[in-house]
Design a protein around this motif. Structure first.
Motif, PDB file in Angstrom:
ATOM      1  N   VAL A  62      43.994  53.209  58.716  1.00 22.56           N
ATOM      2  CA  VAL A  62      45.297  52.543  58.747  1.00 22.56           C
ATOM      3  C   VAL A  62      45.922  52.695  57.367  1.00 22.56           C
ATOM      4  CG1 VAL A  62      46.491  50.350  59.062  1.00 22.56           C
ATOM      5  CG2 VAL A  62      44.505  50.908  60.472  1.00 22.56           C
ATOM      6  N   SER A  63      47.133  53.267  57.332  1.00 24.77           N
ATOM      7  CA  SER A  63      47.816  53.518  56.059  1.00 24.77           C
ATOM      8  C   SER A  63      49.305  53.664  56.304  1.00 24.77           C
ATOM      9  CB  SER A  63      47.272  54.802  55.425  1.00 24.77           C
ATOM     10  OG  SER A  63      47.587  55.918  56.234  1.00 24.77           O
ATOM     11  N   PRO A  64      50.118  53.654  55.235  1.00 25.75           N
ATOM     12  CA  PRO A  64      51.542  53.950  55.401  1.00 25.75           C
ATOM     13  C   PRO A  64      51.715  55.383  55.891  1.00 25.75           C
ATOM     14  CG  PRO A  64      51.124  52.966  53.257  1.00 25.75           C
ATOM     15  CD  PRO A  64      49.801  53.296  53.850  1.00 25.75           C
ATOM     16  N   ARG A  65      52.795  55.649  56.579  1.00 27.67           N
ATOM     17  CA  ARG A  65      53.046  56.987  57.129  1.00 27.67           C
ATOM     18  C   ARG A  65      53.166  58.068  56.067  1.00 27.67           C
ATOM     19  NH1 ARG A  65      56.895  56.213  62.347  1.00 27.67           N
ATOM     20  NH2 ARG A  65      55.780  54.421  63.136  1.00 27.67           N
ATOM     21  N   ASP A  66      53.749  57.731  54.922  1.00 27.78           N
ATOM     22  CA  ASP A  66      54.045  58.768  53.931  1.00 27.78           C
ATOM     23  C   ASP A  66      52.999  58.875  52.820  1.00 27.78           C
ATOM     24  OD1 ASP A  66      54.587  56.378  52.738  1.00 27.78           O
ATOM     25  OD2 ASP A  66      56.538  56.967  51.944  1.00 27.78           O
ATOM     26  N   VAL A  67      51.830  58.274  52.986  1.00 25.62           N
ATOM     27  CA  VAL A  67      50.803  58.348  51.944  1.00 25.62           C
ATOM     28  C   VAL A  67      50.144  59.738  51.958  1.00 25.62           C
ATOM     29  CG1 VAL A  67      48.873  57.471  53.331  1.00 25.62           C
ATOM     30  CG2 VAL A  67      48.914  57.066  50.895  1.00 25.62           C
ATOM     31  N   ASP A  68      49.817  60.266  50.769  1.00 26.32           N
ATOM     32  CA  ASP A  68      49.171  61.578  50.747  1.00 26.32           C
ATOM     33  C   ASP A  68      47.721  61.447  51.213  1.00 26.32           C
ATOM     34  OD1 ASP A  68      47.231  61.543  48.339  1.00 26.32           O
ATOM     35  OD2 ASP A  68      49.112  60.858  47.438  1.00 26.32           O
ATOM     36  N   ARG A  69      47.160  62.545  51.680  1.00 29.37           N
ATOM     37  CA  ARG A  69      45.832  62.562  52.311  1.00 29.37           C
ATOM     38  C   ARG A  69      44.743  62.006  51.389  1.00 29.37           C
ATOM     39  NH1 ARG A  69      42.999  62.495  56.848  1.00 29.37           N
ATOM     40  NH2 ARG A  69      41.277  63.924  56.904  1.00 29.37           N
ATOM     41  N   ASP A  70      44.736  62.383  50.110  1.00 28.28           N
ATOM     42  CA  ASP A  70      43.711  61.889  49.191  1.00 28.28           C
ATOM     43  C   ASP A  70      43.772  60.380  49.058  1.00 28.28           C
ATOM     44  OD1 ASP A  70      42.648  64.390  48.699  1.00 28.28           O
ATOM     45  OD2 ASP A  70      43.921  64.741  46.947  1.00 28.28           O
ATOM     46  N   ARG A  71      44.963  59.842  48.907  1.00 24.84           N
ATOM     47  CA  ARG A  71      45.112  58.388  48.769  1.00 24.84           C
ATOM     48  C   ARG A  71      44.774  57.685  50.079  1.00 24.84           C
ATOM     49  NH1 ARG A  71      45.875  54.372  45.669  1.00 24.84           N
ATOM     50  NH2 ARG A  71      47.475  52.816  45.987  1.00 24.84           N
ATOM     51  N   GLN A  72      45.095  58.308  51.201  1.00 26.82           N
ATOM     52  CA  GLN A  72      44.785  57.717  52.497  1.00 26.82           C
ATOM     53  C   GLN A  72      43.273  57.503  52.630  1.00 26.82           C
ATOM     54  OE1 GLN A  72      45.211  60.209  55.985  1.00 26.82           O
ATOM     55  NE2 GLN A  72      46.042  58.490  57.139  1.00 26.82           N
ATOM     56  N   LEU A  73      42.498  58.461  52.155  1.00 29.81           N
ATOM     57  CA  LEU A  73      41.042  58.380  52.313  1.00 29.81           C
ATOM     58  C   LEU A  73      40.364  57.496  51.279  1.00 29.81           C
ATOM     59  CD1 LEU A  73      40.339  62.102  53.213  1.00 29.81           C
ATOM     60  CD2 LEU A  73      40.494  60.140  54.759  1.00 29.81           C
ATOM     61  N   THR A  74      41.047  57.184  50.175  1.00 33.41           N
ATOM     62  CA  THR A  74      40.400  56.414  49.119  1.00 33.41           C
ATOM     63  C   THR A  74      40.956  55.015  48.921  1.00 33.41           C
ATOM     64  OG1 THR A  74      41.868  57.350  47.438  1.00 33.41           O
ATOM     65  CG2 THR A  74      39.793  58.505  47.839  1.00 33.41           C
ATOM     66  N   ALA A  75      42.148  54.737  49.417  1.00 36.70           N
ATOM     67  CA  ALA A  75      42.777  53.444  49.116  1.00 36.70           C
ATOM     68  C   ALA A  75      43.159  52.639  50.357  1.00 36.70           C
ATOM     69  CB  ALA A  75      44.016  53.670  48.246  1.00 36.70           C
ATOM     70  N   TRP A  76      42.857  53.156  51.545  1.00 29.79           N
ATOM     71  CA  TRP A  76      43.244  52.448  52.755  1.00 29.79           C
ATOM     72  C   TRP A  76      42.043  52.231  53.649  1.00 29.79           C
ATOM     73  CZ3 TRP A  76      47.705  50.055  52.911  1.00 29.79           C
ATOM     74  CH2 TRP A  76      48.646  50.428  51.955  1.00 29.79           C
ATOM     75  N   LEU A  77      42.175  51.370  54.633  1.00 27.74           N
ATOM     76  CA  LEU A  77      41.078  50.952  55.489  1.00 27.74           C
ATOM     77  C   LEU A  77      40.734  52.017  56.526  1.00 27.74           C
ATOM     78  CD1 LEU A  77      39.226  48.621  56.397  1.00 27.74           C
ATOM     79  CD2 LEU A  77      41.080  47.880  57.885  1.00 27.74           C
ATOM     80  N   SER A  78      39.453  52.387  56.584  1.00 20.78           N
ATOM     81  CA  SER A  78      38.943  53.278  57.624  1.00 20.78           C
ATOM     82  C   SER A  78      37.742  52.604  58.278  1.00 20.78           C
ATOM     83  CB  SER A  78      38.497  54.627  57.044  1.00 20.78           C
ATOM     84  OG  SER A  78      39.589  55.347  56.565  1.00 20.78           O
ATOM     85  N   VAL A  79      37.688  52.666  59.612  1.00 19.55           N
ATOM     86  CA  VAL A  79      36.590  52.059  60.364  1.00 19.55           C
ATOM     87  C   VAL A  79      36.207  52.961  61.522  1.00 19.55           C
ATOM     88  CG1 VAL A  79      37.288  49.689  59.807  1.00 19.55           C
ATOM     89  CG2 VAL A  79      38.108  50.755  61.901  1.00 19.55           C
TER      90      VAL A  79
END
Length: 67
Positions: free
Chosen positions: A38-55
């Motif tokens: 779960v992340s904002p739509r416009d977040v870059d891939r690296d930030r999506q994987l390191t700063a947002w929730l994954s389950v």
């Protein structure tokens, strides 16, 4: 009686800011559990994987099932 401390303009603006909409992205794996991030739509891939929730996707339930 306690009162809230005064806020400066920047703090007030931060508190008034509406959160940006989030998007759920599910990645399906053949040899492991599917993952949902779960992340904002416009977040870059690296930030999506390191700063947002994954389950694991199996841990999620539909909102309609919880009401």
């Amino acid at each position: 009686m306690a009162t809230d401390p005064p806020q400066d303009a920047a703090e007030h603006a931060r508190l008034d800011h509406r959160p940006e909409p989030l998007e759920a992205t599910v990645v399906r794996y053949e040899n492991g559990p599917d993952r949902c991030t779960v992340s904002p739509r416009d977040v870059d891939r690296d930030r999506q994987l390191t700063a947002w929730l994954s389950v694991n996707a199996a841990a999620l339930v539909a909102l309609e099932e919880t009401r």
